[in-house]
Design a protein around this motif. Structure first.
Motif, PDB file in Angstrom:
ATOM      1  N   ILE A 177      21.783   6.900  17.769  1.00  0.00           N
ATOM      2  CA  ILE A 177      21.291   7.031  16.387  1.00  0.00           C
ATOM      3  C   ILE A 177      20.475   5.798  15.920  1.00  0.00           C
ATOM      4  N   ALA A 178      21.054   4.609  16.321  1.00  0.00           N
ATOM      5  CA  ALA A 178      20.434   3.400  16.062  1.00  0.00           C
ATOM      6  C   ALA A 178      19.082   3.053  16.533  1.00  0.00           C
ATOM      7  N   MET A 179      18.653   3.783  17.831  1.00  0.00           N
ATOM      8  CA  MET A 179      17.549   3.835  18.377  1.00  0.00           C
ATOM      9  C   MET A 179      16.414   4.532  17.485  1.00  0.00           C
ATOM     10  N   VAL A 180      16.626   5.184  16.516  1.00  0.00           N
ATOM     11  CA  VAL A 180      15.793   6.024  15.841  1.00  0.00           C
ATOM     12  C   VAL A 180      14.805   5.246  14.974  1.00  0.00           C
ATOM     13  N   PRO A 181      15.867   4.410  14.189  1.00  0.00           N
ATOM     14  CA  PRO A 181      14.768   3.432  13.356  1.00  0.00           C
ATOM     15  C   PRO A 181      14.235   2.360  14.095  1.00  0.00           C
ATOM     16  N   LEU A 182      14.861   1.898  15.264  1.00  0.00           N
ATOM     17  CA  LEU A 182      13.829   1.055  15.961  1.00  0.00           C
ATOM     18  C   LEU A 182      12.766   1.447  16.697  1.00  0.00           C
ATOM     19  N   ALA A 183      12.436   2.871  16.885  1.00  0.00           N
ATOM     20  CA  ALA A 183      11.572   3.622  17.338  1.00  0.00           C
ATOM     21  C   ALA A 183      10.387   3.530  16.581  1.00  0.00           C
ATOM     22  N   TYR A 184      10.776   3.830  15.211  1.00  0.00           N
ATOM     23  CA  TYR A 184       9.782   3.630  13.924  1.00  0.00           C
ATOM     24  C   TYR A 184       9.258   2.298  13.908  1.00  0.00           C
ATOM     25  N   ILE A 185      10.322   1.350  13.910  1.00  0.00           N
ATOM     26  CA  ILE A 185       9.804  -0.096  13.677  1.00  0.00           C
ATOM     27  C   ILE A 185       8.812  -0.336  14.630  1.00  0.00           C
ATOM     28  N   ALA A 186       8.986  -0.039  16.005  1.00  0.00           N
ATOM     29  CA  ALA A 186       8.101  -0.499  17.142  1.00  0.00           C
ATOM     30  C   ALA A 186       6.756   0.095  16.884  1.00  0.00           C
ATOM     31  N   SER A 187       6.740   1.595  16.228  1.00  0.00           N
ATOM     32  CA  SER A 187       5.535   2.228  16.132  1.00  0.00           C
ATOM     33  C   SER A 187       4.522   1.545  15.113  1.00  0.00           C
ATOM     34  N   GLU A 188       5.369   1.190  13.951  1.00  0.00           N
ATOM     35  CA  GLU A 188       4.802   0.674  12.628  1.00  0.00           C
ATOM     36  C   GLU A 188       4.053  -0.707  13.047  1.00  0.00           C
ATOM     37  N   SER A 189       4.746  -1.453  14.022  1.00  0.00           N
ATOM     38  CA  SER A 189       4.350  -2.707  14.282  1.00  0.00           C
ATOM     39  C   SER A 189       3.165  -2.459  15.168  1.00  0.00           C
ATOM     40  N   GLY A 190       3.138  -1.669  15.782  1.00  0.00           N
ATOM     41  CA  GLY A 190       1.841  -1.400  16.642  1.00  0.00           C
ATOM     42  C   GLY A 190       0.656  -1.133  15.558  1.00  0.00           C
ATOM     43  N   TRP A 191       0.815  -0.528  14.637  1.00  0.00           N
ATOM     44  CA  TRP A 191      -0.264  -0.292  13.538  1.00  0.00           C
ATOM     45  C   TRP A 191      -0.697  -1.554  12.907  1.00  0.00           C
ATOM     46  N   LEU A 192       0.507  -2.296  12.514  1.00  0.00           N
ATOM     47  CA  LEU A 192       0.107  -3.590  11.899  1.00  0.00           C
ATOM     48  C   LEU A 192      -0.737  -4.643  12.671  1.00  0.00           C
ATOM     49  N   VAL A 193      -0.436  -4.649  13.943  1.00  0.00           N
ATOM     50  CA  VAL A 193      -1.275  -5.254  14.695  1.00  0.00           C
ATOM     51  C   VAL A 193      -2.821  -4.657  14.842  1.00  0.00           C
ATOM     52  N   ALA A 194      -2.838  -3.563  15.082  1.00  0.00           N
ATOM     53  CA  ALA A 194      -4.290  -2.968  15.231  1.00  0.00           C
ATOM     54  C   ALA A 194      -4.949  -3.335  13.797  1.00  0.00           C
ATOM     55  N   GLU A 195      -4.141  -3.165  12.651  1.00  0.00           N
ATOM     56  CA  GLU A 195      -4.992  -3.195  11.255  1.00  0.00           C
ATOM     57  C   GLU A 195      -5.206  -4.519  10.674  1.00  0.00           C
ATOM     58  N   PHE A 196      -3.890  -5.316  10.878  1.00  0.00           N
ATOM     59  CA  PHE A 196      -4.126  -6.833  10.576  1.00  0.00           C
ATOM     60  C   PHE A 196      -4.938  -7.597  11.438  1.00  0.00           C
ATOM     61  N   GLY A 197      -4.857  -7.176  12.701  1.00  0.00           N
ATOM     62  CA  GLY A 197      -5.483  -8.057  13.567  1.00  0.00           C
ATOM     63  C   GLY A 197      -6.994  -7.961  13.539  1.00  0.00           C
ATOM     64  N   ARG A 198      -7.874  -6.959  12.810  1.00  0.00           N
ATOM     65  CA  ARG A 198      -9.371  -6.987  12.652  1.00  0.00           C
ATOM     66  C   ARG A 198      -9.624  -7.558  11.184  1.00  0.00           C
ATOM     67  N   GLN A 199      -8.728  -7.905  10.689  1.00  0.00           N
ATOM     68  CA  GLN A 199      -9.121  -8.502   9.161  1.00  0.00           C
ATOM     69  C   GLN A 199      -9.953  -9.740   9.333  1.00  0.00           C
ATOM     70  N   PRO A 200     -11.081  -9.838   8.559  1.00  0.00           N
ATOM     71  CA  PRO A 200     -11.338  -9.197   7.596  1.00  0.00           C
ATOM     72  C   PRO A 200     -12.204  -7.989   7.326  1.00  0.00           C
ATOM     73  N   TRP A 201     -12.396  -7.303   8.466  1.00  0.00           N
ATOM     74  CA  TRP A 201     -13.399  -6.367   8.891  1.00  0.00           C
ATOM     75  C   TRP A 201     -12.697  -5.022   8.240  1.00  0.00           C
ATOM     76  N   THR A 202     -13.427  -4.157   7.593  1.00  0.00           N
ATOM     77  CA  THR A 202     -13.144  -2.718   7.590  1.00  0.00           C
ATOM     78  C   THR A 202     -13.762  -2.141   8.972  1.00  0.00           C
ATOM     79  N   ILE A 203     -15.064  -2.560   9.262  1.00  0.00           N
ATOM     80  CA  ILE A 203     -15.539  -2.179  10.495  1.00  0.00           C
ATOM     81  C   ILE A 203     -16.027  -3.617  11.241  1.00  0.00           C
ATOM     82  N   GLN A 204     -15.562  -3.884  12.420  1.00  0.00           N
ATOM     83  CA  GLN A 204     -15.785  -4.944  13.017  1.00  0.00           C
ATOM     84  C   GLN A 204     -17.228  -5.586  13.114  1.00  0.00           C
TER      85      GLN A 204
END
Length: 551
Positions: A469-496
């Motif tokens: 049961i504890a793995m469920v929130p951990l899975a979401y944390i991992a998934s959201e972390s991936g999106w944070l990298v994808a979107e924060f990493g391309r700042q300041p660009w909306t289009i690279q």
């Protein structure tokens, strides 16, 4: 003209618009991966029913489809709001590249969404009205439609990260698509799609395992729990291994087209050849590091040569750091990457050439004059977005978020591989494993070695139910972390390299955006609470085969 249009936006409007879009995207991504993951598992379960015609598998298929349906509905609602925000909060962006960005979204809406919405109706209400084969096809097509929908959304997002297949039209002052195939089949889009969808299968598998473990802990629905858990574990283990492989390929794509993102992910201030991959280092999570005056992050532990291999497939490959990118660098093959100052200068030249062309055209200047301005614009168009950069420090993403989010994602991904592998051995009762596990836990004082509370069906120790049961929130944390990298990493660009965030927002009052942010926060939180409540009630109710739908 563009500079006058884009540079008179309140800074607070930019911040609130970014915050609102991030809020919507994060909440939306809570629903999407579970939809994609459950789609695969419920398809496998119903396939077992189709092959065996055992009512047990019919009961199991209907149960997982109910949970899928609840989550599917919530994902659709948040996704629609997310797409509307491009027009309301990011109208300059939509106007500037809407001819390109709108195409995959239109295909997603017309083809994929209608496909999944049509077959989801057959899946839920067609048990008694269509043949078992047609119903099975509808179940798989519902999942396929959701996956195709994700494909087109990720194509649109990948184009923002790596814009291809387009040309700027100085007459309309818009970017226009010249190759739909380049946009739809971009290598960056393929890598992003594979990694994202496969990671969603992990979330679906972990969710199924957690539900099954809850049933086993309560000593109910034991056969369904064991059989569904076996499916979930196999799906989870295969997906976790594939996620590692696709993650490596994605990292290579990032290294090639977004080197600043990779440098921020690694807190790599000064790059070079033979670069090691940082396992851990002290990067202050609360402030941007002084990358200009630091050779590397303190307390750094790295795996030798691993970063060079990850980025270039060569252990001796060259990987630029933040300072290299800002100062400019030369690759081993002789390719010269200009400095940030040079890119900014050429970006301003592109903007000036565009303004001169527009003025000359309005004044009905000779074609030779127009051609001169267009040639200058084309020569510098690659760096057009840099013309809106006022300080090269704006080109550096927020390192702490990228650094720590990347490590959370990778660390949890490794944990999931280990977790599924151990659980698989437990489920199939590999000799010595239960005894070994108990002795290991006893060594650390987790439970007495003499305790005999091992489940009579699966051989799982009782502590595992809570771990699942504890793995469920951990899975979401991992998934959201991936999106944070994808979107924060391309700042300041909306289009690279083409359009920074402050040039993409709508000219709105910041108070209006702040108000809608608060309203959306309340709305999405309520929706999430409602979904969790409904899911928990359905799980507590358990699988019940509705006689009306029996075949």
């Amino acid at each position: 003209m563009l500079q006058h249009l884009f540079m008179n936006i309140d800074a607070a409007t930019i911040d609130w618009s970014r915050a609102q879009f991030a809020l919507t995207a994060i909440y939306h991504w809570l629903f999407v991966p579970l939809t994609l993951g459950l789609a695969l598992i419920m398809g496998i379960v119903e396939t077992r029913y189709y092959r065996t015609r055992d009512t047990f598998w019919l009961k199991a298929a209907q149960f997982w489809q109910k949970l899928f349906g609840v989550n599917f509905a919530m994902g659709v609602a948040t996704g629609i709001i997310l797409e509307f925000e491009f027009g309301t909060n990011w109208s300059n962006y939509s106007w500037f590249v809407g001819d390109i960005f709108g195409a995959p979204l239109a295909v997603e809406g017309i083809v994929a969404f209608f496909m999944e919405s049509t077959f989801v109706a057959v899946m839920f209400f067609g048990w008694k009205k269509v043949s078992p084969g047609f119903h099975l096809a509808s179940t798989w097509l519902t999942g396929l439609g959701a996956t195709i929908s994700a494909w087109w959304i990720l194509v649109a997002n990948a184009w923002m990260q790596y814009p291809v297949g387009c040309e700027f039209n100085a007459d309309t002052m818009r970017n226009e698509m010249v190759s739909f195939a380049q946009v739809a089949l971009s290598p960056f889009a393929i890598d992003k799609f594979c990694h994202t969808v496969i990671s969603s299968w992990i979330i679906g598998a972990i969710f199924v395992v957690a539900v099954c473990c809850w049933y086993l802990y309560k000593k109910r629905e034991e056969k369904l729990a064991v059989e569904s858990m076996k499916i979930g574990v196999w799906v989870g283990l295969v997906a976790a291994l594939l996620a590692g492989a696709t993650g490596h390929k994605s990292a290579q794509s990032v290294g090639q087209v977004q080197p600043m993102k990779l440098a921020a992910m690694e807190a790599l201030y000064n790059g070079g050849t033979d670069q090691g991959l940082t396992a851990i280092a002290w990067v202050n999570p609360l402030c941007q590091p002084d990358y200009a005056n630091e050779y590397e992050a303190p307390l750094k532990i790295e795996m030798p040569y691993a970063l060079s291999f990850m980025a270039t497939n060569d252990i001796h490959g060259f990987v630029p750091g933040i300072n290299d990118i800002l100062r400019g660098y030369t690759l081993p093959d002789g390719t010269v990457e200009p400095s940030a100052d040079e890119k900014i200068r050429r970006g301003k030249m592109a903007i000036e050439s565009l303004a001169a062309y527009r003025k000359a055209k309005a004044d009905k200047a000779p074609d030779s004059v127009l051609t001169t301005h267009l040639s200058a614009l084309k020569a510098n168009m690659k760096y057009f977005g840099y013309g809106y950069i006022t300080d090269k420090s704006q080109l550096v993403p927020y390192v702490p978020v990228n650094f720590w989010a990347f490590r959370i994602m990778v660390g949890l991904g490794c944990l999931f591989i280990l977790y599924f592998a151990v659980l698989l051995l437990m489920l199939y009762k590999v000799p010595f494993l239960s005894v070994f596990t108990r002795r290991l836990l006893a060594t650390f004082g987790v439970l007495p070695e003499t305790e005999a509370d091992v489940h009579r069906i699966t051989g799982l120790p009782s502590w595992h139910y809570f771990a699942a049961i504890a793995m469920v929130p951990l899975a979401y944390i991992a998934s959201e972390s991936g999106w944070l990298v994808a979107e924060f990493g391309r700042q300041p660009w909306t289009i690279q390299d083409m359009l920074p965030t402050w040039a993409a927002v709508s000219n709105l009052q910041s108070g209006s955006v702040a108000l809608t942010f608060i309203l959306f926060l309340i709305l999405f939180t309520t929706m999430l609470a409602v979904e969790i409540n409904i899911l928990l009630k359905q799980i507590a109710k358990g699988p019940e085969m509705d006689r009306e739908f029996c075949v």
